[in-house]
Enzyme design. Structure first.
Site, PDB file in Angstrom:
ATOM      1  N   SER A   1     -66.221  57.745 -48.446  1.00 35.03           N
ATOM      2  CA  SER A   1     -65.494  56.480 -48.543  1.00 35.03           C
ATOM      3  C   SER A   1     -65.063  56.019 -47.164  1.00 35.03           C
ATOM      4  CB  SER A   1     -64.250  56.637 -49.432  1.00 35.03           C
ATOM      5  OG  SER A   1     -64.602  56.942 -50.762  1.00 35.03           O
TER       6      SER A   1
ATOM      7  N   SER B   1     -69.422  55.997 -52.710  1.00 35.84           N
ATOM      8  CA  SER B   1     -68.554  55.642 -51.583  1.00 35.84           C
ATOM      9  C   SER B   1     -67.574  54.553 -51.984  1.00 35.84           C
ATOM     10  CB  SER B   1     -69.401  55.160 -50.397  1.00 35.84           C
ATOM     11  OG  SER B   1     -68.613  54.992 -49.244  1.00 35.84           O
TER      12      SER B   1
ATOM     13  N   ASP C   1     -65.459  51.852 -50.609  1.00 38.93           N
ATOM     14  CA  ASP C   1     -65.316  51.093 -49.363  1.00 38.93           C
ATOM     15  C   ASP C   1     -64.443  49.866 -49.607  1.00 38.93           C
ATOM     16  OD1 ASP C   1     -67.185  52.829 -47.941  1.00 38.93           O
ATOM     17  OD2 ASP C   1     -68.691  51.943 -49.257  1.00 38.93           O
TER      18      ASP C   1
END
Length: 360
Positions: free
Chosen positions: A237, A275, A277
């Site tokens: 992340s 991830s 983000d």
């Protein structure tokens, strides 16, 4: 003789990012009033974690809220407080970054801190904004070693001036592109002809992809990229916090936040399936602060930039985000943690040689 690059930023080594000048510190704290605090927890063989707090100003944030927006690049994460910011366009608490399983401690710490502030004696609701990345490769994340008091300590540690980068605070146990990640920051100062505004970015890097530095495919040269041998493939992340003193309301702050993902992409990040983000953007412009107590039916007045004046700020966000991410890699140092796992620091000597060769 081998050169030592420990804690030396890439810009100081001759690597440049973009065309806009930086602020004096090349840090999110170049935006006047912004404070950053870290709490770093390194204990025994398995605890490698921490907290980073970002305060838009040093006054009572609940009583003097700031315009804010959140953009989700990829939603595999646990960002607390997102819906109220999206709904109301305001930020009323310090921003906390920590590890995935300590988000609850982050919320509790922010709530306790806010309720204890003078002027908040009758407050019964606080929207704590807490972001995270998963540091479980190096840290005993299941042990949930962060307490609410340690979150409060990070907030109380917050100060203006230079910001420590690398293996500190929320970046203590993170991994980026298969190398040691961490906290990074950078800024851009627009020329007077474009308003002389400042944009600052702080990142918590814990993601993967094909690392590129100043356009050089470093990941391929080092043999670390997705589907080869980068740690945990490309998942992870990245938390990105964007601050500006430009008078920008929440709609255009969201547009600025969107551009931060473009800065992440310039480093080779791919926002993979696993991830999280996220970008949190806010304006410190005093004329845009929103008092908590507003008389009923009173009309609010504000002077703010229009759409046509946003382009230079977009570029500033992209450049500062790219540089902040690379700064986090250059500041981070080799770390050994849980189960004896070791994550090496980026081999800066090789990187510097390649970048200088290809860009000259």
């Amino acid at each position: 003789m081998q050169m030592s690059f420990c804690q030396t930023r890439p810009r100081e080594l001759g690597i440049s990012f973009g065309i806009l000048p930086t602020g004096p510190l090349n840090s999110i704290t170049d935006v006047a009033g912004v404070k950053v605090g870290h709490f770093t927890k390194i204990e025994g063989e398995s605890i490698r974690t921490g907290v980073t707090a970002i305060l838009p100003h040093g006054e009572n944030l609940f009583q003097e809220k700031v315009p804010a927006a959140i953009f989700v690049g990829n939603g595999f994460g646990k960002l607390a407080g997102v819906t109220q910011v999206q709904e109301l366009g305001t930020l009323e608490s310090p921003i906390i970054l920590t590890n995935t399983l300590s988000v609850a401690a982050g919320i509790e710490g922010v709530v306790k801190y806010s309720l204890a502030q003078s002027g908040n004696e009758n407050v019964q609701s606080v929207n704590a904004v807490v972001g995270e990345t998963n540091d479980g490769y190096l840290n005993d994340i299941r042990g949930m070693h962060i307490s609410s008091n340690e979150v409060i300590e990070a907030i109380q540690n917050a100060k203006t001036g230079s910001v420590e980068e690398g293996n500190v605070g929320a970046g203590t146990g993170t991994v980026c592109f298969g190398w040691k990640g961490g906290i990074g920051t950078a800024s851009r100062k627009l020329p007077v002809s474009l308003g002389a505004y400042t944009v600052g970015v702080l990142v918590q890097t814990n993601f993967g992809g094909n690392l590129q530095i100043a356009g050089v495919p470093v990941g391929e040269k080092l043999g670390k990229y997705p589907f080869k041998d980068a740690l945990e493939k490309s998942d992870g992340s990245c938390m990105i916090v964007v601050a500006t003193d430009a008078p920008v309301l929440e709609r255009n702050l969201e547009r600025m936040a969107q551009r931060a993902i473009m800065g992440l992409a310039k480093t080779g990040g791919i926002a993979s399936n696993g991830s999280g983000d996220y970008v949190i953007a806010f304006s410190t412009a005093k004329g845009l602060r929103i008092p908590h107590a507003i008389p009923a039916l009173s009309l609010q007045k504000a002077a703010f930039l229009g759409n046509d004046d946003m382009t230079s700020l977009f570029l500033a966000v992209i450049e500062a985000t790219e540089e902040a991410i690379i700064n986090s890699l250059f500041a981070a140092e080799t770390m050994t943690g849980k189960e004896g796992r070791t994550v090496e620091e980026l081999p800066k000597g090789k990187v510097l040689e390649w970048v200088k060769k290809e860009n000259h």
